[in-house]
Design a protein around this motif. Structure first.
Motif, PDB file in Angstrom:
ATOM      1  N   MET A   1       0.837  -1.182   0.000  1.00  0.00           N
ATOM      2  CA  MET A   1       0.000   0.000   0.000  1.00  0.00           C
ATOM      3  C   MET A   1       0.881   1.245   0.000  1.00  0.00           C
ATOM      4  O   MET A   1       1.906   1.299   0.658  1.00  0.00           O
ATOM      5  CB  MET A   1      -0.911  -0.013   1.207  1.00  0.00           C
ATOM      6  N   ALA A   2       0.454   2.232  -0.721  1.00  0.00           N
ATOM      7  CA  ALA A   2       1.215   3.480  -0.833  1.00  0.00           C
ATOM      8  C   ALA A   2       1.156   4.254   0.478  1.00  0.00           C
ATOM      9  O   ALA A   2       0.156   4.259   1.180  1.00  0.00           O
ATOM     10  CB  ALA A   2       0.645   4.327  -1.954  1.00  0.00           C
ATOM     11  N   LYS A   3       2.246   4.919   0.782  1.00  0.00           N
ATOM     12  CA  LYS A   3       2.313   5.789   1.954  1.00  0.00           C
ATOM     13  C   LYS A   3       1.625   7.104   1.611  1.00  0.00           C
ATOM     14  O   LYS A   3       1.982   7.751   0.631  1.00  0.00           O
ATOM     15  CB  LYS A   3       3.774   6.014   2.337  1.00  0.00           C
ATOM     16  N   LEU A   4       0.648   7.509   2.413  1.00  0.00           N
ATOM     17  CA  LEU A   4      -0.121   8.710   2.126  1.00  0.00           C
ATOM     18  C   LEU A   4       0.281   9.901   2.982  1.00  0.00           C
ATOM     19  O   LEU A   4      -0.182  11.013   2.749  1.00  0.00           O
ATOM     20  CB  LEU A   4      -1.614   8.428   2.304  1.00  0.00           C
ATOM     21  N   TYR A   5       1.130   9.679   3.970  1.00  0.00           N
ATOM     22  CA  TYR A   5       1.570  10.746   4.873  1.00  0.00           C
ATOM     23  C   TYR A   5       3.083  10.836   4.827  1.00  0.00           C
ATOM     24  O   TYR A   5       3.770   9.835   5.014  1.00  0.00           O
ATOM     25  CB  TYR A   5       1.096  10.479   6.305  1.00  0.00           C
ATOM     26  N   HIS A   6       3.608  12.028   4.579  1.00  0.00           N
ATOM     27  CA  HIS A   6       5.048  12.206   4.405  1.00  0.00           C
ATOM     28  C   HIS A   6       5.556  13.376   5.239  1.00  0.00           C
ATOM     29  O   HIS A   6       4.964  14.455   5.219  1.00  0.00           O
ATOM     30  CB  HIS A   6       5.374  12.493   2.928  1.00  0.00           C
ATOM     31  N   ASN A   7       6.646  13.149   5.965  1.00  0.00           N
ATOM     32  CA  ASN A   7       7.398  14.223   6.615  1.00  0.00           C
ATOM     33  C   ASN A   7       8.613  14.453   5.728  1.00  0.00           C
ATOM     34  O   ASN A   7       9.424  13.559   5.546  1.00  0.00           O
ATOM     35  CB  ASN A   7       7.846  13.821   8.017  1.00  0.00           C
ATOM     36  N   VAL A   8       8.734  15.655   5.174  1.00  0.00           N
ATOM     37  CA  VAL A   8       9.749  15.920   4.163  1.00  0.00           C
ATOM     38  C   VAL A   8      10.652  17.054   4.620  1.00  0.00           C
ATOM     39  O   VAL A   8      10.175  18.066   5.122  1.00  0.00           O
ATOM     40  CB  VAL A   8       9.085  16.304   2.819  1.00  0.00           C
ATOM     41  N   ARG A  27      -9.054   7.423  -6.141  1.00  0.00           N
ATOM     42  CA  ARG A  27      -9.285   8.865  -6.291  1.00  0.00           C
ATOM     43  C   ARG A  27      -8.665   9.626  -5.128  1.00  0.00           C
ATOM     44  O   ARG A  27      -8.853   9.275  -3.976  1.00  0.00           O
ATOM     45  CB  ARG A  27     -10.772   9.145  -6.375  1.00  0.00           C
ATOM     46  N   ILE A  28      -7.970  10.691  -5.456  1.00  0.00           N
ATOM     47  CA  ILE A  28      -7.399  11.575  -4.445  1.00  0.00           C
ATOM     48  C   ILE A  28      -8.372  12.728  -4.242  1.00  0.00           C
ATOM     49  O   ILE A  28      -8.783  13.373  -5.207  1.00  0.00           O
ATOM     50  CB  ILE A  28      -6.013  12.092  -4.876  1.00  0.00           C
ATOM     51  N   GLY A  29      -8.741  12.970  -2.993  1.00  0.00           N
ATOM     52  CA  GLY A  29      -9.661  14.056  -2.685  1.00  0.00           C
ATOM     53  C   GLY A  29      -8.944  15.376  -2.505  1.00  0.00           C
ATOM     54  O   GLY A  29      -9.417  16.423  -2.938  1.00  0.00           O
ATOM     55  N   SER A  30      -7.775  15.313  -1.855  1.00  0.00           N
ATOM     56  CA  SER A  30      -7.010  16.535  -1.624  1.00  0.00           C
ATOM     57  C   SER A  30      -5.581  16.193  -1.239  1.00  0.00           C
ATOM     58  O   SER A  30      -5.274  15.076  -0.822  1.00  0.00           O
ATOM     59  CB  SER A  30      -7.647  17.396  -0.531  1.00  0.00           C
ATOM     60  N   ILE A  31      -4.719  17.174  -1.408  1.00  0.00           N
ATOM     61  CA  ILE A  31      -3.340  17.094  -0.945  1.00  0.00           C
ATOM     62  C   ILE A  31      -3.108  18.321  -0.072  1.00  0.00           C
ATOM     63  O   ILE A  31      -3.368  19.447  -0.503  1.00  0.00           O
ATOM     64  CB  ILE A  31      -2.337  17.070  -2.112  1.00  0.00           C
ATOM     65  N   CYS A  32      -2.651  18.089   1.150  1.00  0.00           N
ATOM     66  CA  CYS A  32      -2.348  19.182   2.079  1.00  0.00           C
ATOM     67  C   CYS A  32      -0.839  19.242   2.270  1.00  0.00           C
ATOM     68  O   CYS A  32      -0.205  18.231   2.553  1.00  0.00           O
ATOM     69  CB  CYS A  32      -2.999  18.949   3.437  1.00  0.00           C
ATOM     70  N   VAL A  33      -0.283  20.428   2.105  1.00  0.00           N
ATOM     71  CA  VAL A  33       1.145  20.647   2.328  1.00  0.00           C
ATOM     72  C   VAL A  33       1.262  21.694   3.431  1.00  0.00           C
ATOM     73  O   VAL A  33       0.827  22.834   3.254  1.00  0.00           O
ATOM     74  CB  VAL A  33       1.863  21.129   1.055  1.00  0.00           C
ATOM     75  N   THR A  34       1.819  21.302   4.576  1.00  0.00           N
ATOM     76  CA  THR A  34       1.941  22.193   5.723  1.00  0.00           C
ATOM     77  C   THR A  34       3.401  22.508   5.986  1.00  0.00           C
ATOM     78  O   THR A  34       4.229  21.601   6.069  1.00  0.00           O
ATOM     79  CB  THR A  34       1.336  21.543   6.983  1.00  0.00           C
ATOM     80  N   ASN A  35       3.713  23.787   6.129  1.00  0.00           N
ATOM     81  CA  ASN A  35       5.049  24.193   6.533  1.00  0.00           C
ATOM     82  C   ASN A  35       5.152  23.930   8.033  1.00  0.00           C
ATOM     83  O   ASN A  35       4.524  24.601   8.839  1.00  0.00           O
ATOM     84  CB  ASN A  35       5.280  25.667   6.227  1.00  0.00           C
ATOM     85  N   SER A  36       5.927  22.930   8.406  1.00  0.00           N
ATOM     86  CA  SER A  36       6.054  22.567   9.821  1.00  0.00           C
ATOM     87  C   SER A  36       7.315  23.125  10.457  1.00  0.00           C
ATOM     88  O   SER A  36       7.649  22.788  11.593  1.00  0.00           O
ATOM     89  CB  SER A  36       5.986  21.044   9.983  1.00  0.00           C
ATOM     90  N   SER A  37       8.012  23.998   9.750  1.00  0.00           N
ATOM     91  CA  SER A  37       9.187  24.667  10.311  1.00  0.00           C
ATOM     92  C   SER A  37       8.741  25.726  11.311  1.00  0.00           C
ATOM     93  O   SER A  37       7.661  26.297  11.192  1.00  0.00           O
ATOM     94  CB  SER A  37      10.000  25.329   9.195  1.00  0.00           C
ATOM     95  N   SER A  38       9.593  25.998  12.281  1.00  0.00           N
ATOM     96  CA  SER A  38       9.273  27.049  13.251  1.00  0.00           C
ATOM     97  C   SER A  38       9.794  28.418  12.809  1.00  0.00           C
ATOM     98  O   SER A  38       9.442  29.433  13.413  1.00  0.00           O
ATOM     99  CB  SER A  38       9.855  26.693  14.615  1.00  0.00           C
ATOM    100  N   SER A  39      10.613  28.450  11.727  1.00  0.00           N
ATOM    101  CA  SER A  39      11.200  29.740  11.370  1.00  0.00           C
ATOM    102  C   SER A  39      11.509  29.952   9.891  1.00  0.00           C
ATOM    103  O   SER A  39      11.887  31.051   9.506  1.00  0.00           O
ATOM    104  CB  SER A  39      12.498  29.943  12.164  1.00  0.00           C
ATOM    105  N   VAL A  40      11.359  28.942   9.039  1.00  0.00           N
ATOM    106  CA  VAL A  40      11.802  29.047   7.643  1.00  0.00           C
ATOM    107  C   VAL A  40      10.621  28.871   6.687  1.00  0.00           C
ATOM    108  O   VAL A  40       9.813  27.962   6.848  1.00  0.00           O
ATOM    109  CB  VAL A  40      12.879  27.979   7.334  1.00  0.00           C
ATOM    110  N   VAL A  99      10.971  22.232   5.504  1.00  0.00           N
ATOM    111  CA  VAL A  99      10.485  21.199   6.431  1.00  0.00           C
ATOM    112  C   VAL A  99       8.973  21.240   6.319  1.00  0.00           C
ATOM    113  O   VAL A  99       8.344  22.251   6.631  1.00  0.00           O
ATOM    114  CB  VAL A  99      10.913  21.476   7.883  1.00  0.00           C
ATOM    115  N   CYS A 100       8.366  20.162   5.813  1.00  0.00           N
ATOM    116  CA  CYS A 100       6.912  20.187   5.645  1.00  0.00           C
ATOM    117  C   CYS A 100       6.327  18.789   5.792  1.00  0.00           C
ATOM    118  O   CYS A 100       7.024  17.782   5.724  1.00  0.00           O
ATOM    119  CB  CYS A 100       6.547  20.787   4.295  1.00  0.00           C
ATOM    120  N   ASP A 101       5.008  18.782   6.007  1.00  0.00           N
ATOM    121  CA  ASP A 101       4.237  17.554   6.040  1.00  0.00           C
ATOM    122  C   ASP A 101       3.324  17.565   4.818  1.00  0.00           C
ATOM    123  O   ASP A 101       2.701  18.593   4.511  1.00  0.00           O
ATOM    124  CB  ASP A 101       3.379  17.479   7.302  1.00  0.00           C
ATOM    125  N   ILE A 102       3.268  16.440   4.113  1.00  0.00           N
ATOM    126  CA  ILE A 102       2.413  16.319   2.945  1.00  0.00           C
ATOM    127  C   ILE A 102       1.459  15.167   3.197  1.00  0.00           C
ATOM    128  O   ILE A 102       1.889  14.022   3.420  1.00  0.00           O
ATOM    129  CB  ILE A 102       3.228  16.073   1.652  1.00  0.00           C
TER     130      ILE A 102
END
Length: 107
Positions: A1-8, A27-40, A99-102
């Motif tokens: 199974m494909a990995k759907l959560y990524h820490n990049v 079917r993919i419903g959405s892709i969320c990309v979050t900047n998880s850095s505290s300063s960059v 540094v982000c979470d996808i």
């Protein structure tokens, strides 16, 4: 199974494979990309790539995402692609300090 959560992080490489061709995620419903850095500020791009035909299509070019902000892509016209073995893989471009979470949400 494909990995759907990524820490990049940018140190993992310029291009990160999120969904290999042949994952058949449906079917993919959405892709969320979050900047998880505290300063960059994060720099992220998403693209589709077909290894067989060498075709590349940009979903999002190099987008800057401020600290603590989430970019959501939920346009079905962009997210409806062939992810079979002969279809497309989904890749992310990440900047060197990124540094982000996808999160890939299927429906």
């Amino acid at each position: 199974m494909a990995k759907l959560y990524h820490n990049v992080t940018g140190s993992t490489g310029v291009d990160v494979e999120l969904l290999p061709a042949g994952s058949n995620v449906g079917r993919i419903g959405s892709i969320c990309v979050t900047n998880s850095s505290s300063s960059v500020i994060s720099t992220v791009g998403l693209r589709l790539y077909n290894d067989t035909t060498q075709e590349t299509y940009q979903i999002q070019a190099k987008v800057t995402i401020p600290v603590g902000v989430t970019m959501i892509i939920d346009d079905q016209a962009l997210l409806n692609f062939n992810n079979s073995r002969k279809g497309f893989g989904l890749f992310a471009f990440v900047g060197s300090d990124t540094v982000c979470d996808i999160l890939i949400n299927t429906i």
